[in-house]
Write a protein that holds these residues in place. Sequence first.
Motif, PDB file in Angstrom:
ATOM      1  N   GLU A  69     -95.240 -10.386  -3.003  1.00 16.61           N
ATOM      2  CA  GLU A  69     -93.879 -10.136  -2.528  1.00 16.61           C
ATOM      3  C   GLU A  69     -93.381 -11.283  -1.664  1.00 16.61           C
ATOM      4  O   GLU A  69     -92.252 -11.741  -1.808  1.00 16.61           O
ATOM      5  N   LEU A  71     -94.416 -14.447  -1.566  1.00 17.78           N
ATOM      6  CA  LEU A  71     -94.268 -15.698  -2.305  1.00 17.78           C
ATOM      7  C   LEU A  71     -93.297 -15.596  -3.475  1.00 17.78           C
ATOM      8  O   LEU A  71     -92.987 -16.592  -4.106  1.00 17.78           O
ATOM      9  N   GLY A  72     -92.827 -14.403  -3.756  1.00 19.59           N
ATOM     10  CA  GLY A  72     -91.872 -14.221  -4.839  1.00 19.59           C
ATOM     11  C   GLY A  72     -92.505 -14.279  -6.219  1.00 19.59           C
ATOM     12  O   GLY A  72     -91.822 -14.590  -7.191  1.00 19.59           O
ATOM     13  N   ASP A  74     -93.661 -11.793  -7.886  1.00 16.13           N
ATOM     14  CA  ASP A  74     -93.304 -10.607  -8.652  1.00 16.13           C
ATOM     15  C   ASP A  74     -91.832 -10.598  -9.046  1.00 16.13           C
ATOM     16  O   ASP A  74     -91.385  -9.687  -9.716  1.00 16.13           O
ATOM     17  N   ALA A  75     -91.097 -11.625  -8.624  1.00 16.36           N
ATOM     18  CA  ALA A  75     -89.670 -11.674  -8.932  1.00 16.36           C
ATOM     19  C   ALA A  75     -89.474 -11.929 -10.420  1.00 16.36           C
ATOM     20  O   ALA A  75     -90.296 -12.543 -11.086  1.00 16.36           O
ATOM     21  N   SER A  76     -88.353 -11.467 -10.939  1.00 10.81           N
ATOM     22  CA  SER A  76     -88.077 -11.678 -12.355  1.00 10.81           C
ATOM     23  C   SER A  76     -87.727 -13.141 -12.610  1.00 10.81           C
ATOM     24  O   SER A  76     -87.272 -13.859 -11.719  1.00 10.81           O
ATOM     25  N   ASP A  78     -85.684 -16.283 -13.935  1.00 12.93           N
ATOM     26  CA  ASP A  78     -84.259 -16.602 -14.014  1.00 12.93           C
ATOM     27  C   ASP A  78     -83.840 -16.694 -15.472  1.00 12.93           C
ATOM     28  O   ASP A  78     -84.360 -17.532 -16.222  1.00 12.93           O
TER      29      ASP A  78
END
Length: 118
Positions: A69, A71-72, A74-76, A78
């Motif tokens: 979370e 470090l990003g 799990d982010a979708s 672009d």
Amino acid sequence: MFRRTFWFTAGAAAGVWATTKVHAKVRQLTPESLAAQAADKAVDAGHRLKDFALDVRAGMAQRESELGEVLGLDASVDPELPAGRRLAVEGRVERPYNDHPHSSRINSRTPHNRNEDH
């Protein structure tokens, strides 16, 4: 007379009590009993070790999700990225064989034969 009877009964009761305690202790010290006690302790230690490992694994998973979370990770992805870059970010790109760093040294007919170099 009652005094003698009292002390005789008290002595007999003490003797029975002491004999019972000694026999119980002797039974505890037999090889079979010692082996059973050691096995029980080993099983108990195994259960405690398993519980510890499960706690460590749960803590690792929790910490990994926290780091993901922060470090990003799990982010979708672009959607505006070009298709090749988007696949690379998602980790789904496979390297073609010709893109191998040492492809000029590898015989194309037997690519996995390492004896050709010797």
